[in-house]
Motif scaffolding. Structure first.
Motif, PDB file in Angstrom:
ATOM      1  N   ASN A  62      46.802  46.331  57.630  1.00 25.98           N
ATOM      2  CA  ASN A  62      46.550  45.301  56.571  1.00 25.98           C
ATOM      3  C   ASN A  62      45.502  45.256  55.558  1.00 25.98           C
ATOM      4  OD1 ASN A  62      49.082  44.108  58.179  1.00 25.98           O
ATOM      5  ND2 ASN A  62      47.365  43.248  59.465  1.00 25.98           N
ATOM      6  N   TYR A  63      44.425  46.051  55.565  1.00 24.24           N
ATOM      7  CA  TYR A  63      43.528  46.349  54.711  1.00 24.24           C
ATOM      8  C   TYR A  63      42.744  45.043  54.673  1.00 24.24           C
ATOM      9  CZ  TYR A  63      46.729  50.124  53.599  1.00 24.24           C
ATOM     10  OH  TYR A  63      47.294  51.263  53.805  1.00 24.24           O
ATOM     11  N   THR A  64      42.587  44.079  55.760  1.00 25.78           N
ATOM     12  CA  THR A  64      41.912  43.074  55.838  1.00 25.78           C
ATOM     13  C   THR A  64      40.381  43.127  56.346  1.00 25.78           C
ATOM     14  OG1 THR A  64      42.590  42.510  57.956  1.00 25.78           O
ATOM     15  CG2 THR A  64      44.153  41.688  56.277  1.00 25.78           C
ATOM     16  N   GLY A  65      39.759  42.311  56.346  1.00 19.18           N
ATOM     17  CA  GLY A  65      38.295  42.333  56.550  1.00 19.18           C
ATOM     18  C   GLY A  65      37.505  43.377  55.644  1.00 19.18           C
ATOM     19  N   SER A  66      36.213  43.183  55.849  1.00 15.29           N
ATOM     20  CA  SER A  66      35.157  44.219  55.038  1.00 15.29           C
ATOM     21  C   SER A  66      35.616  45.787  55.168  1.00 15.29           C
ATOM     22  CB  SER A  66      34.159  43.927  55.471  1.00 15.29           C
ATOM     23  OG  SER A  66      33.566  44.409  56.638  1.00 15.29           O
ATOM     24  N   MET A  67      36.032  46.107  56.326  1.00 13.47           N
ATOM     25  CA  MET A  67      36.358  47.502  56.648  1.00 13.47           C
ATOM     26  C   MET A  67      37.833  47.587  55.951  1.00 13.47           C
ATOM     27  SD  MET A  67      35.075  48.685  60.388  1.00 13.47           S
ATOM     28  CE  MET A  67      36.043  47.423  61.312  1.00 13.47           C
ATOM     29  N   GLY A  68      38.798  46.829  55.836  1.00 17.66           N
ATOM     30  CA  GLY A  68      40.076  47.062  55.461  1.00 17.66           C
ATOM     31  C   GLY A  68      39.928  47.002  53.806  1.00 17.66           C
ATOM     32  N   ARG A  69      38.909  46.466  53.373  1.00 18.96           N
ATOM     33  CA  ARG A  69      38.805  46.391  51.921  1.00 18.96           C
ATOM     34  C   ARG A  69      38.228  47.729  51.487  1.00 18.96           C
ATOM     35  NH1 ARG A  69      33.747  43.460  48.953  1.00 18.96           N
ATOM     36  NH2 ARG A  69      34.553  43.647  46.757  1.00 18.96           N
ATOM     37  N   ILE A  70      37.210  48.351  52.194  1.00 20.15           N
ATOM     38  CA  ILE A  70      37.025  49.597  51.912  1.00 20.15           C
ATOM     39  C   ILE A  70      37.916  50.752  52.013  1.00 20.15           C
ATOM     40  CG2 ILE A  70      35.241  51.437  52.682  1.00 20.15           C
ATOM     41  CD1 ILE A  70      33.329  49.181  53.646  1.00 20.15           C
ATOM     42  N   LEU A  71      38.701  50.735  53.175  1.00 17.97           N
ATOM     43  CA  LEU A  71      39.937  51.754  53.384  1.00 17.97           C
ATOM     44  C   LEU A  71      40.929  51.384  52.165  1.00 17.97           C
ATOM     45  CD1 LEU A  71      41.419  53.577  54.823  1.00 17.97           C
ATOM     46  CD2 LEU A  71      42.503  51.778  56.097  1.00 17.97           C
ATOM     47  N   ARG A  72      41.052  50.213  51.606  1.00 15.29           N
ATOM     48  CA  ARG A  72      41.986  49.974  50.538  1.00 15.29           C
ATOM     49  C   ARG A  72      41.458  50.740  49.232  1.00 15.29           C
ATOM     50  NH1 ARG A  72      43.425  44.192  49.800  1.00 15.29           N
ATOM     51  NH2 ARG A  72      41.170  44.353  50.205  1.00 15.29           N
ATOM     52  N   ALA A  73      40.345  50.471  49.191  1.00 15.63           N
ATOM     53  CA  ALA A  73      39.603  51.056  47.903  1.00 15.63           C
ATOM     54  C   ALA A  73      39.398  52.546  48.046  1.00 15.63           C
ATOM     55  CB  ALA A  73      38.080  50.571  47.665  1.00 15.63           C
ATOM     56  N   LEU A  75      41.812  54.574  49.593  1.00 13.22           N
ATOM     57  CA  LEU A  75      43.244  54.761  49.397  1.00 13.22           C
ATOM     58  C   LEU A  75      43.565  54.771  47.619  1.00 13.22           C
ATOM     59  CD1 LEU A  75      45.121  52.955  52.384  1.00 13.22           C
ATOM     60  CD2 LEU A  75      44.628  55.412  51.969  1.00 13.22           C
ATOM     61  N   ALA A  76      43.136  53.733  46.982  1.00 13.79           N
ATOM     62  CA  ALA A  76      43.246  53.544  45.532  1.00 13.79           C
ATOM     63  C   ALA A  76      42.469  54.711  44.677  1.00 13.79           C
ATOM     64  CB  ALA A  76      42.598  52.259  45.227  1.00 13.79           C
ATOM     65  N   HIS A  77      41.425  55.052  45.345  1.00 13.12           N
ATOM     66  CA  HIS A  77      40.712  56.306  44.916  1.00 13.12           C
ATOM     67  C   HIS A  77      41.446  57.398  44.778  1.00 13.12           C
ATOM     68  CE1 HIS A  77      37.687  59.561  44.503  1.00 13.12           C
ATOM     69  NE2 HIS A  77      37.221  58.923  43.372  1.00 13.12           N
ATOM     70  N   GLU A  78      42.047  57.827  46.039  1.00 10.01           N
ATOM     71  CA  GLU A  78      42.551  59.205  46.445  1.00 10.01           C
ATOM     72  C   GLU A  78      43.958  58.990  45.434  1.00 10.01           C
ATOM     73  OE1 GLU A  78      43.996  59.081  50.269  1.00 10.01           O
ATOM     74  OE2 GLU A  78      42.144  59.119  51.297  1.00 10.01           O
ATOM     75  N   GLN A  79      44.460  57.985  45.324  1.00 12.34           N
ATOM     76  CA  GLN A  79      45.953  58.077  44.235  1.00 12.34           C
ATOM     77  C   GLN A  79      45.639  57.698  43.101  1.00 12.34           C
ATOM     78  OE1 GLN A  79      47.924  55.056  46.712  1.00 12.34           O
ATOM     79  NE2 GLN A  79      48.124  56.385  48.673  1.00 12.34           N
ATOM     80  N   GLY A  80      44.348  57.535  42.618  1.00 12.74           N
ATOM     81  CA  GLY A  80      44.160  57.397  41.158  1.00 12.74           C
ATOM     82  C   GLY A  80      44.474  55.939  40.503  1.00 12.74           C
ATOM     83  N   ARG A  81      44.249  55.059  41.446  1.00 10.44           N
ATOM     84  CA  ARG A  81      44.665  53.856  40.964  1.00 10.44           C
ATOM     85  C   ARG A  81      43.434  53.004  40.992  1.00 10.44           C
ATOM     86  NH1 ARG A  81      47.768  53.447  45.916  1.00 10.44           N
ATOM     87  NH2 ARG A  81      46.656  51.737  46.441  1.00 10.44           N
ATOM     88  N   TRP A  82      42.451  53.430  39.862  1.00 11.22           N
ATOM     89  CA  TRP A  82      41.191  52.869  39.728  1.00 11.22           C
ATOM     90  C   TRP A  82      41.445  51.397  39.593  1.00 11.22           C
ATOM     91  CZ3 TRP A  82      39.734  57.250  41.249  1.00 11.22           C
ATOM     92  CH2 TRP A  82      40.399  58.349  40.529  1.00 11.22           C
ATOM     93  N   ASP A  83      42.218  50.573  38.992  1.00 19.62           N
ATOM     94  CA  ASP A  83      42.262  49.318  38.658  1.00 19.62           C
ATOM     95  C   ASP A  83      42.346  48.664  40.026  1.00 19.62           C
ATOM     96  OD1 ASP A  83      44.844  50.509  38.774  1.00 19.62           O
ATOM     97  OD2 ASP A  83      45.411  48.560  37.660  1.00 19.62           O
ATOM     98  N   ILE A  85      40.441  49.149  42.542  1.00 20.41           N
ATOM     99  CA  ILE A  85      39.145  49.424  43.223  1.00 20.41           C
ATOM    100  C   ILE A  85      38.262  48.102  43.058  1.00 20.41           C
ATOM    101  CG2 ILE A  85      37.085  50.783  43.735  1.00 20.41           C
ATOM    102  CD1 ILE A  85      38.744  53.098  42.929  1.00 20.41           C
ATOM    103  N   ASP A  86      38.119  47.273  44.235  1.00 20.32           N
ATOM    104  CA  ASP A  86      37.301  46.102  43.980  1.00 20.32           C
ATOM    105  C   ASP A  86      36.070  45.838  44.624  1.00 20.32           C
ATOM    106  OD1 ASP A  86      37.293  43.325  43.465  1.00 20.32           O
ATOM    107  OD2 ASP A  86      38.197  42.684  45.580  1.00 20.32           O
ATOM    108  N   ALA A  92      32.196  54.014  39.194  1.00 18.75           N
ATOM    109  CA  ALA A  92      33.100  55.031  39.382  1.00 18.75           C
ATOM    110  C   ALA A  92      32.536  56.436  39.705  1.00 18.75           C
ATOM    111  CB  ALA A  92      34.173  55.219  38.210  1.00 18.75           C
ATOM    112  N   ALA A  93      31.573  56.663  39.387  1.00 19.22           N
ATOM    113  CA  ALA A  93      30.720  57.764  39.626  1.00 19.22           C
ATOM    114  C   ALA A  93      30.374  57.895  40.998  1.00 19.22           C
ATOM    115  CB  ALA A  93      29.530  58.061  38.713  1.00 19.22           C
ATOM    116  N   GLN A  94      29.968  56.579  41.708  1.00 19.66           N
ATOM    117  CA  GLN A  94      29.566  56.608  42.994  1.00 19.66           C
ATOM    118  C   GLN A  94      30.831  57.032  43.912  1.00 19.66           C
ATOM    119  OE1 GLN A  94      27.756  52.623  42.292  1.00 19.66           O
ATOM    120  NE2 GLN A  94      26.176  53.307  43.931  1.00 19.66           N
ATOM    121  N   PHE A  95      31.873  56.377  43.463  1.00 13.85           N
ATOM    122  CA  PHE A  95      33.256  56.813  44.286  1.00 13.85           C
ATOM    123  C   PHE A  95      33.578  58.308  44.271  1.00 13.85           C
ATOM    124  CE2 PHE A  95      34.120  52.294  44.499  1.00 13.85           C
ATOM    125  CZ  PHE A  95      34.929  52.274  45.666  1.00 13.85           C
TER     126      PHE A  95
END
Length: 113
Positions: A62-73, A75-83, A85-86, A92-95
């Motif tokens: 469910n991408y919940t909690g601090s670890m889920g938030r990182i995983l969601r970010a 995944l968004a980076h992998e898929q080029g969904r930059w907006d 990434i929370d 962006a350079a750090q990602f």
């Protein structure tokens, strides 16, 4: 398997950048987030059988909690969904740097096996 290792390492690196201390947990959720693709079994069914805590299972499913938030970010980076990434504290350079380090690490792992 390459993507799973890269994703796991990237979760670990992003977690480190935002001050999350659970490196092993972050690597695990990144790695295990692709178990369904690797095993061709529903992810929920796989996770029921694994000895992971509820926080880790919720992060993967469910991408919940601090670890889920990182995983969601990640995944968004992998898929080029930059907006999606929370993490305002990260640029962006750090990602991109974390991704490049994760790819290099995965390549090293594959060269040793």
């Amino acid at each position: 398997m390459v993507l799973a290792l890269t994703r796991g390492k990237m979760c670990e690196l992003i977690g480190e950048a935002v001050g999350e201390n659970n490196k092993e947990g972050l690597f695990t959720i990144g790695l295990f987030s692709l178990l369904d693709a690797l095993l061709d079994i529903n992810l929920e069914n796989i996770l029921v059988e694994l000895p992971l805590g509820p926080e880790m299972k919720a992060a993967i499913l469910n991408y919940t909690g601090s670890m889920g938030r990182i995983l969601r970010a990640v995944l968004a980076h992998e898929q080029g969904r930059w907006d999606e990434i929370d993490f305002p504290s990260l640029e962006a350079a750090q990602f991109t740097e974390a991704y490049m380090r994760a790819v290099a690490w995965t390549d090293e792992v594959y060269q040793t096996i």
